[in-house]
Design a protein around this motif. Structure first.
Motif, PDB file in Angstrom:
ATOM      1  N   THR A 124      57.809  77.578  14.866  1.00 27.23           N
ATOM      2  CA  THR A 124      59.151  77.307  14.349  1.00 27.23           C
ATOM      3  C   THR A 124      59.715  78.552  13.685  1.00 27.23           C
ATOM      4  O   THR A 124      58.993  79.530  13.419  1.00 27.23           O
ATOM      5  N   PRO A 168      65.051  74.086   2.922  1.00 24.23           N
ATOM      6  CA  PRO A 168      65.321  74.433   4.321  1.00 24.23           C
ATOM      7  C   PRO A 168      66.734  74.039   4.726  1.00 24.23           C
ATOM      8  O   PRO A 168      67.310  73.084   4.199  1.00 24.23           O
ATOM      9  N   PHE A 222      63.163  69.244   8.329  1.00 16.50           N
ATOM     10  CA  PHE A 222      62.047  70.167   8.104  1.00 16.50           C
ATOM     11  C   PHE A 222      61.258  69.676   6.890  1.00 16.50           C
ATOM     12  O   PHE A 222      61.582  69.991   5.762  1.00 16.50           O
TER      13      PHE A 222
END
Length: 457
Positions: free
Chosen positions: A312, A353, A358
């Protein structure tokens, strides 16, 4: 110092206790279990923090290819401290700039020297403490103390035992002094929070004596090995700052030598100019390594790799990689779960985030995490290790994080379970609330309502 495991994680029968290492055990069926009419079939579990080591044969045909390499899980609930020989040297670390710790420090050091005949080591900064220089009792002990200087004197294999007087910071500092094997640590709660310091100072003589006699449970607090590699040092791998393979197959850094003849990277405390292209840095952290955007107003843009696979891109204020011990520190404030320190894991927690999906995740302790600045990032990033040694990350730099083989053996006041839950309740007020009141009347509440009443009436 060593560990002894006093009980197996699973108990089948007296004659068949032990770890299963593949193949058929005597008297057992093809799946590793006793026949149905065998009394050993009804086994009982002993108290354990981990699951028992699994059998390695699955169904009539399947099994693990290399069963000898399967880790046999020991029960950490029965890890006890034992000494190969009588400990003779002790390192005493006290909280700085706190006058309330001075009297306990003097009492402890005097007792260790005069009653236990131990060699007491202290850091050089203690001798310059104004409050201690005017303390008559301390002046009598001053010449009998062994002094070390952080970053200059190597304490490896010189210390048998560590005692911390203060808060959690003293334990973190003790961890930073030992970048390999750490002596057992006994932490007294004389600080502000004290989540990692289970011992009260009252009646300290009996408590320390009990530990010195080997009557103590241990919590092995895992640490993270963090290796920061600069792009320029990677490119110049044949130069004096090259990166070499260590004995355990991991990558370590060859450090420059400072003008005083000591290693500039001693204890991982070397101060480097940002992106100066010098040698790589290696740190062991007990709580967490934090990557953040620093003073930049832009989002951090960081690539995260797990075992070499890109998983990611972290867009936000930053990322926290923490041990189970660190899960109750910065990570829990950022929304992570709290993990018992005996759980083998690494927690990945984003900081604010730029995505509602997330969430913090937990990965196995054996993976290697790598962090790089994305090529399209608008800014650099900054990294800190247990809140210290802050460094700037540039494009092309990389940060590798793995679980270290050198944990911190933290001595328990009671045991691993009780100490942890006591700290959750006392320090973090975990699930502390007013209890719901019970009904004052024991009669059925339906009596007070007419059965003919309706909502509309």
């Amino acid at each position: 110092m060593s560990l002894r495991n006093e009980a197996p994680g699973i108990e089948v029968s007296p004659e068949s206790q032990g770890q299963y290492s593949g193949g058929a055990m005597p008297g057992l069926g093809p799946l590793g279990l006793p026949p149905k009419n065998d009394k050993r079939r009804t086994f009982r579990r002993t108290r354990s923090l981990n699951a028992p080591s699994p059998i390695q044969q699955f169904g009539p045909c399947g099994r693990i290819k290399n069963s000898a390499m399967v880790m046999q899980i020991q029960d950490p609930a029965f890890q006890r401290l034992t000494w190969y020989k009588t400990p003779l040297t002790v390192l005493v670390i006290k909280k700085t700039r706190d006058i309330s710790v001075l009297n306990p420090f003097v009492q402890l050091t005097r007792w260790l020297i005069e009653e236990k005949r131990m060699m007491v080591h202290v850091e050089s900064a203690i001798l310059d403490d104004p409050a201690l220089t005017t303390n008559a009792e301390f002046q009598k002990l001053r010449d009998r103390l062994q002094v070390f200087r952080e970053g200059r004197d190597d304490l490896t294999d010189k210390i048998d035992f560590i005692i911390c007087l203060g808060g959690d910071g003293t334990l973190l500092y003790a961890s930073s002094l030992f970048q390999q094997s750490v002596p057992p640590v006994m932490a007294f709660h004389l600080g502000s929070l004290g989540f990692l310091t289970p011992f009260l100072f009252d009646n300290f003589q009996d408590k320390v004596t009990s530990v010195l006699e080997g009557q103590a449970a241990l919590t092995l607090r895992s640490r993270l090995k963090c290796v920061l590699r600069r792009k320029q040092s990677l490119d110049n791998s044949t130069g004096p700052d090259h990166i070499a393979n260590g004995n355990n197959g991991s990558i370590i850094a060859t450090t420059n030598t400072s003008t005083n003849g000591t290693s500039a990277g001693h204890h991982g405390m070397n101060k480097l100019d940002a992106h100066a292209g010098r040698s790589s840095l290696s740190f062991l952290v007990l709580n967490e390594v934090v990557v953040d955007r620093g003073p930049s107003p832009y989002l951090s843009n960081v690539d995260l790799f797990v075992d070499g696979k890109h998983v990611t891109v972290v867009q936000g204020d930053g990322l926290i990689l923490s041990t189970p011990t660190g899960s109750t520190a910065y990570a829990v404030a950022a929304g992570a779960s709290m993990i018992h320190p005996s759980v083998p894991a690494i927690m990945i927690t984003p900081i604010c985030p730029h995505s509602l999906s997330f969430r913090p995740i937990v990965v196995p302790a054996g993976v290697e995490l790598k962090i790089k600045i994305s090529q399209d990032s608008r800014n650099t990033a900054w990294v800190s290790f247990d809140g210290r040694n802050r460094q700037e990350l540039h494009k092309g730099d990389s940060l590798s994080v793995t679980t270290s083989i050198y944990p911190v053996p933290s001595i328990c006041a009671q045991d691993q379970i009780q100490d942890w839950f006591d700290s959750l309740a006392d320090c973090l007020q975990w699930n502390v609330r007013k209890r719901q009141k019970q009904f004052e009347e024991t009669e059925d509440i339906s009596e007070f309502y007419d059965s003919n009443d309706t909502v509309d009436s």
